[in-house]
Scaffold this motif. Structure first.
Motif, PDB file in Angstrom:
ATOM      1  N   LEU A 151      -1.541  33.625  -7.249  1.00 58.58           N
ATOM      2  CA  LEU A 151      -1.247  32.250  -7.577  1.00 58.58           C
ATOM      3  C   LEU A 151      -2.429  31.700  -8.349  1.00 58.58           C
ATOM      4  CD1 LEU A 151      -1.745  30.290  -4.329  1.00 58.58           C
ATOM      5  CD2 LEU A 151      -1.100  32.637  -4.236  1.00 58.58           C
ATOM      6  N   MET A 153      -5.124  28.743  -8.953  1.00 54.06           N
ATOM      7  CA  MET A 153      -5.825  27.979  -7.933  1.00 54.06           C
ATOM      8  C   MET A 153      -4.837  27.025  -7.286  1.00 54.06           C
ATOM      9  SD  MET A 153      -8.571  28.601  -6.889  1.00 54.06           S
ATOM     10  CE  MET A 153     -10.321  28.517  -6.776  1.00 54.06           C
ATOM     11  N   PRO A 154      -4.475  27.227  -6.059  1.00 59.42           N
ATOM     12  CA  PRO A 154      -3.285  26.546  -5.534  1.00 59.42           C
ATOM     13  C   PRO A 154      -3.457  25.055  -5.329  1.00 59.42           C
ATOM     14  CG  PRO A 154      -4.370  27.795  -3.840  1.00 59.42           C
ATOM     15  CD  PRO A 154      -5.093  28.095  -5.094  1.00 59.42           C
ATOM     16  N   ILE A 155      -4.667  24.620  -5.162  1.00 61.82           N
ATOM     17  CA  ILE A 155      -4.903  23.197  -4.922  1.00 61.82           C
ATOM     18  C   ILE A 155      -5.870  22.736  -5.991  1.00 61.82           C
ATOM     19  CG2 ILE A 155      -5.586  21.510  -3.194  1.00 61.82           C
ATOM     20  CD1 ILE A 155      -5.417  23.613  -1.153  1.00 61.82           C
ATOM     21  N   PRO A 156      -5.750  21.494  -6.452  1.00 55.71           N
ATOM     22  CA  PRO A 156      -6.760  21.010  -7.388  1.00 55.71           C
ATOM     23  C   PRO A 156      -8.137  21.027  -6.745  1.00 55.71           C
ATOM     24  CG  PRO A 156      -5.347  19.250  -6.612  1.00 55.71           C
ATOM     25  CD  PRO A 156      -4.702  20.512  -6.215  1.00 55.71           C
ATOM     26  N   ARG A 157      -9.124  21.225  -7.547  1.00 58.42           N
ATOM     27  CA  ARG A 157     -10.480  21.307  -7.023  1.00 58.42           C
ATOM     28  C   ARG A 157     -11.076  19.919  -6.935  1.00 58.42           C
ATOM     29  NH1 ARG A 157     -11.770  25.558 -11.327  1.00 58.42           N
ATOM     30  NH2 ARG A 157     -10.343  27.152 -10.634  1.00 58.42           N
ATOM     31  N   TYR A 158     -11.417  19.516  -5.756  1.00 60.60           N
ATOM     32  CA  TYR A 158     -12.046  18.223  -5.565  1.00 60.60           C
ATOM     33  C   TYR A 158     -13.547  18.409  -5.580  1.00 60.60           C
ATOM     34  CZ  TYR A 158      -7.518  16.525  -4.154  1.00 60.60           C
ATOM     35  OH  TYR A 158      -6.208  16.180  -4.135  1.00 60.60           O
ATOM     36  N   HIS A 159     -14.192  17.591  -6.306  1.00 59.75           N
ATOM     37  CA  HIS A 159     -15.643  17.604  -6.285  1.00 59.75           C
ATOM     38  C   HIS A 159     -16.084  16.387  -5.490  1.00 59.75           C
ATOM     39  CE1 HIS A 159     -16.070  20.688  -9.465  1.00 59.75           C
ATOM     40  NE2 HIS A 159     -14.850  20.290  -9.682  1.00 59.75           N
ATOM     41  N   PRO A 160     -16.771  16.571  -4.397  1.00 61.18           N
ATOM     42  CA  PRO A 160     -17.154  15.425  -3.572  1.00 61.18           C
ATOM     43  C   PRO A 160     -17.930  14.381  -4.347  1.00 61.18           C
ATOM     44  CG  PRO A 160     -17.582  17.460  -2.435  1.00 61.18           C
ATOM     45  CD  PRO A 160     -17.150  17.844  -3.804  1.00 61.18           C
ATOM     46  N   SER A 161     -18.643  14.809  -5.392  1.00 61.65           N
ATOM     47  CA  SER A 161     -19.441  13.844  -6.138  1.00 61.65           C
ATOM     48  C   SER A 161     -18.560  12.900  -6.950  1.00 61.65           C
ATOM     49  CB  SER A 161     -20.392  14.588  -7.063  1.00 61.65           C
ATOM     50  OG  SER A 161     -19.671  15.497  -7.855  1.00 61.65           O
ATOM     51  N   LEU A 163     -15.828  11.553  -5.851  1.00 60.68           N
ATOM     52  CA  LEU A 163     -15.034  10.710  -4.958  1.00 60.68           C
ATOM     53  C   LEU A 163     -15.745   9.384  -4.737  1.00 60.68           C
ATOM     54  CD1 LEU A 163     -14.022  13.357  -2.309  1.00 60.68           C
ATOM     55  CD2 LEU A 163     -12.547  12.308  -3.995  1.00 60.68           C
ATOM     56  N   VAL A 170      -9.558   6.245  -1.023  1.00 64.23           N
ATOM     57  CA  VAL A 170     -10.531   7.155  -1.629  1.00 64.23           C
ATOM     58  C   VAL A 170     -10.052   7.425  -3.044  1.00 64.23           C
ATOM     59  CG1 VAL A 170     -11.571   9.422  -1.521  1.00 64.23           C
ATOM     60  CG2 VAL A 170     -11.068   8.199   0.581  1.00 64.23           C
TER      61      VAL A 170
END
Ligand code: SF4
Ligand code: SF4
Ligand code: SF4
Lengths: 178, 173
Positions: A151, A153-161, A163, A170
């Protein structure tokens, strides 16, 4: 480019020289099988010759071995100039199951430049004919590298910075990347 | 006598007919049990690497890019079509096809590469896989890598900004 060159240079008849540099004889049997009336590659003008000096094509079987590497190189150098090398069998293509043995240097590629590869252990006579037909441009090659992805990358990549907290919510700033 | 034997020879020759196969012009079927090159099915593979450790010619290479992404590379060049990988595969992800027309002028053409997504057990750190994508998402402690920036990104942080980490993250840390 190689194909058009082949068609130009080797249009009429290929004389092949059969060099075994240490294979188990399985591939030799199949190559000789190709020359029998049943498969009969002489209808494409292919003829087995006994000396590399008469040959256009060298059929390599078996891996490059310590003992035979020099002889293989000399046989290659003895062939007249427009020359092709076919690596027949998995030994010649990649070293075979003895690739890590002490006397095996590896694929024949290490000693002589290889133009066509026919993998298999041994390849079927049909596979060898197919390889020759590919080389002289009668048919097109069928293989292409394959890449399977289970697959993306199954989920979008969240970057904590990226947010930002705004009240209860959020907020993800680079939402278009998601 | 000699005339008779010649006649016999002539009869044998005439009866044989034409045996040469019209091979490259027409396709030639293979026997049923023929093993051609192995074909990998990424949807079934669980990435256990059993095939890689059983291959006599060490033709299947396994690389873990990060904890969740495992790359299975089948190079094909020294594969002997022995079928051991297909035998050993617990998920029957490898089939020995009937393909033998693999002649090529570039050896990279017979390569196969599988990018496997593996989720990780938060306790032991080993990889396992849930059957469906939805179940993978529902898993507690599901996480993934930011491959490009080479760092861990914990998904749960997207929803929990100020609070401390959730339970599974404690186990992780
Ligand atoms: S490829 Fe297989 S059959 Fe051919 S020489 Fe090597 S081991 Fe023998
Ligand atoms: S068929 Fe045999 S040599 Fe080829 S990849 Fe499978 S186990 Fe390895
Ligand atoms: S192909 Fe089969 S044996 Fe190989 S890693 Fe995948 S599941 Fe395991």
């Amino acid at each position: 480019m190689l194909k058009t060159l082949c068609q130009k240079m080797f249009g009429r008849s290929l004389w092949v020289y059969h060099a075994n540099s240490g294979g188990c004889n399985g591939c030799d049997i199949e190559v000789l099988n190709v020359l029998t009336p049943y498969y009969d590659v002489e209808r494409f003008g292919i003829k087995l010759v006994g000396s590399p000096r008469h040959a256009d094509v060298m059929l390599c079987q078996g891996p490059a071995m310590r003992a035979t590497a020099k002889a293989l190189r000399r046989a290659y150098e003895a062939m007249p100039a427009p020359k092709l090398v076919f690596a027949i069998g998995s030994c010649a293509c990649g070293g075979g199951i003895w690739f890590d043995s002490y006397s095996v240097l590896g694929p024949v590629e290490k000693i002589v430049p290889v133009n066509f590869y026919i993998p298999g252990c041994p390849p079927r006579p049909e596979a060898i004919i197919y390889g020759v037909a590919v080389a002289v441009g009668l048919v097109d090659k069928k293989t292409a590298p394959v890449q399977f992805k289970q697959l993306e990358m199954p989920i979008p990549r969240y970057h904590p910075s990226d947010l930002r907290g705004s009240g209860e919510m959020v907020v993800y700033e680079k939402a278009e990347k998601v | 006598m000699s005339v008779l034997s010649k006649l016999k020879e002539a009869v044998i020759c005439l009866r044989a007919g034409r045996v040469t196969l019209p091979y490259p012009a027409t396709a030639r079927p293979v026997p049923e049990k023929f093993r051609g090159r192995p074909i990998f099915d990424a949807a079934k593979c669980i990435g256990c690497a059993g095939c890689a450790s059983n291959c006599p010619s060490r033709e299947i290479l396994v690389v873990d890019l990060c904890q969740e992404i495992r790359i299975l590379q089948y190079l094909g060049r020294r594969c002997t079509y022995c079928g051991r990988c297909a035998d050993v595969c617990p998920e029957k992800a490898i089939t020995m096809s009937h393909e033998f027309e693999t002649a090529t002028n570039c050896i990279g053409d017979i390569r196969q590469r599988l990018d496997l997504f593996m989720s990780t057990c938060q306790r032991c750190g080993r990889c396992f896989k849930e059957p469906s994508h939805l179940e993978q998402l529902k898993q507690k402690g599901y996480r993934f890598d930011d491959v490009q920036n080479e760092r861990w990104v914990l998904r749960s942080q997207a929803y929990l900004t100020s609070e401390a980490a959730v339970d599974d993250m404690k186990i992780e840390i």
